[in-house]
Design a protein around this motif. Structure first.
Motif, PDB file in Angstrom:
ATOM      1  N   THR A  56       0.839  -1.202   0.000  1.00 25.46           N
ATOM      2  CA  THR A  56       0.000   0.000   0.000  1.00 25.46           C
ATOM      3  C   THR A  56       0.875   1.253   0.000  1.00 25.46           C
ATOM      4  O   THR A  56       0.639   2.189  -0.764  1.00 25.46           O
ATOM      5  N   GLN A 155       1.430  -9.738  -5.782  1.00 26.88           N
ATOM      6  CA  GLN A 155       1.398 -11.209  -5.720  1.00 26.88           C
ATOM      7  C   GLN A 155       2.395 -11.844  -6.681  1.00 26.88           C
ATOM      8  O   GLN A 155       2.399 -13.056  -6.844  1.00 26.88           O
ATOM      9  N   SER A 176       4.305  -6.721  -2.422  1.00 28.02           N
ATOM     10  CA  SER A 176       3.909  -6.888  -1.019  1.00 28.02           C
ATOM     11  C   SER A 176       4.683  -8.031  -0.377  1.00 28.02           C
ATOM     12  O   SER A 176       4.871  -9.088  -0.985  1.00 28.02           O
ATOM     13  N   LYS A 181       1.736 -13.447   1.456  1.00 27.31           N
ATOM     14  CA  LYS A 181       2.405 -13.512   0.158  1.00 27.31           C
ATOM     15  C   LYS A 181       3.535 -14.557   0.176  1.00 27.31           C
ATOM     16  O   LYS A 181       3.963 -15.002   1.240  1.00 27.31           O
TER      17      LYS A 181
END
Ligand SMILES: *Cc1c(COP(=O)(O)O)cnc(C)c1O
Length: 374
Positions: A56, A155, A176, A181
């Motif tokens: 993010t 991902q 991420s 993940k």
């Protein structure tokens, strides 16, 4: 109970975290941060990487670097995690949602051009499940209309499009290292920079709008506030944890691919028989085994499947409610129906996939799935 996810520990994490703590430097941008960034740049071919505390954060940095202003438009798939859109709405941009492909949840590259207006500034492809979007098409459209491309590669670590690492194709990209993940540090992320124009400013935004990084390199003799930004960098404790994971990337990916293939082979006939769809991987894409999912025919069939497995102590999950229909966005949505996005919202389910699943666990899960009569 077989959980949906279990974060994998390589065993070296605590050792490196101990080293970081006793080195006396535990704030950000120290030895382990530099080791992680160098590793990622070398292995995948980014011009520059900056670790962040989440994907993010990396997307927010990309939104700032894109210089989107109120009224500018950003094209984002509706079937994605909130942050893909949120990072750009925080800058005041208007989100224009794209539908998914009929064959997989990635944005339908053939439909992007119809969404472009004179206000469009950025396209944000999400490589769902780590399977590449059609990047040649997307980059071609971006070039034609002079747009930036920010890849949401959350991902997609160690996955490729025609031999190129995902995240190295667009101008910027975001990864991420959240505990769900493939490679994780609890919370964590990375900004990938492929267009050199952005490197200097990215470092400033990363360090609270200061040119501290240039100061540490001895390029200037004092540092101060020169731009917007935030504190986007992780502490050395997080980077130390991440470094242990990166060092073990090959083993982690190999095990996940083994599990993925076992699902694929074990469920193929059953899926065909019941018209249930398995992940589709185009010829141009590789599979980093982030996720194994099934797409059912309707929402009630999916609910029955999840309940059936839950009764048998196997946890499966669905995710992503089309963002254009979210409580936050639905009243401002002006676009067309997005039927493929809605279909994945209703019909997709993710199966357990983590390093420590044993072959016996896999046989048990596959056998139980096959005993469900849709
Ligand atoms: C996980 C994920 C994110 C958010 O990652 P964080 O590190 O939790 O911020 C964003 N986009 C996609 C597609 C994701 O899967």
């Amino acid at each position: 109970m077989i959980n949906f996810n279990k974060p994998y520990l390589t065993g070296k994490e605590m050792h490196y975290m101990y080293q970081a703590v006793y080195s006396g430097k535990i704030s950000g941008n120290g030895l382990f941060t530099k080791k992680c960034q160098a590793f990622l740049e070398e292995k995948f071919g980014f011009k520059k990487t900056l670790l962040t505390t989440s994907c993010t954060d990396a997307l927010e940095m990309a939104a700032i670097l894109s210089e989107v202003k109120p009224g500018d438009e950003v094209i984002v798939p509706s079937y994605t995690f909130v942050s893909t859109a949120l990072a750009f709405t925080r800058q005041g941009a208007k989100i224009v949602f794209a539908d998914s492909n009929p064959r997989n949840p990635n944005m339908d590259a053939d439909k992007i051009e119809s969404l472009i207006t004179p206000k469009t500034k950025v396209i944000v492809p999400v490589h769902y499940a780590g399977i590449a979007c059609d990047m040649d098409k997307i980059m071609e459209i971006a070039k034609k209309y002079n747009l930036l491309v920010v890849e949401d590669a959350a991902q997609a670590i160690d996955s490729y499009y025609k031999g190129k690492s995902l995240g190295t194709i667009g101008h910027l990209s975001a990864f991420s290292f959240h505990e769900t993940k493939n490679i994780n540090s609890g919370e964590g992320g990375m900004l990938g920079i492929n267009d050199e124009r952005f490197i200097v400013r990215a470092e400033i935004i990363w360090e609270k709008g200061t040119n501290r990084n240039q100061f540490f390199r001895g390029e200037i003799d004092k540092y101060g506030w020169i731009d917007t930004g935030s504190s986007f960098l992780p502490s050395e404790i997080i980077s130390a944890y991440l470094y242990a994971q990166l060092e073990n990337m090959e083993a982690i990916q190999a095990r996940r691919k083994h599990i993925w293939n076992r699902y694929n082979n074990g469920l193929k006939d059953w899926c065909n028989q019941h018209h249930i769809t398995m992940p589709y991987i185009p010829d141009y894409a590789t599979n980093c085994a982030h996720m194994f999912y099934l797409v059912f025919n309707n929402v009630s069939q999916r609910s029955a499947f999840i309940a059936f497995l839950k009764e048998r102590e196997i946890s499966t999950v669905f995710h992503y409610l089309s963002l254009h229909k979210s409580p936050y966005f639905k009243n401002q949505y002006e676009g067309a129906e997005l039927p493929n996005s809605d279909r994945y919202t209703d019909c997709l389910v993710r199966l357990p996939l983590y390093y420590e699943l044993t072959d016996a666990d896999m046989d048990h899960i596959i056998g139980t799935i096959k005993s469900f009569n849709p």
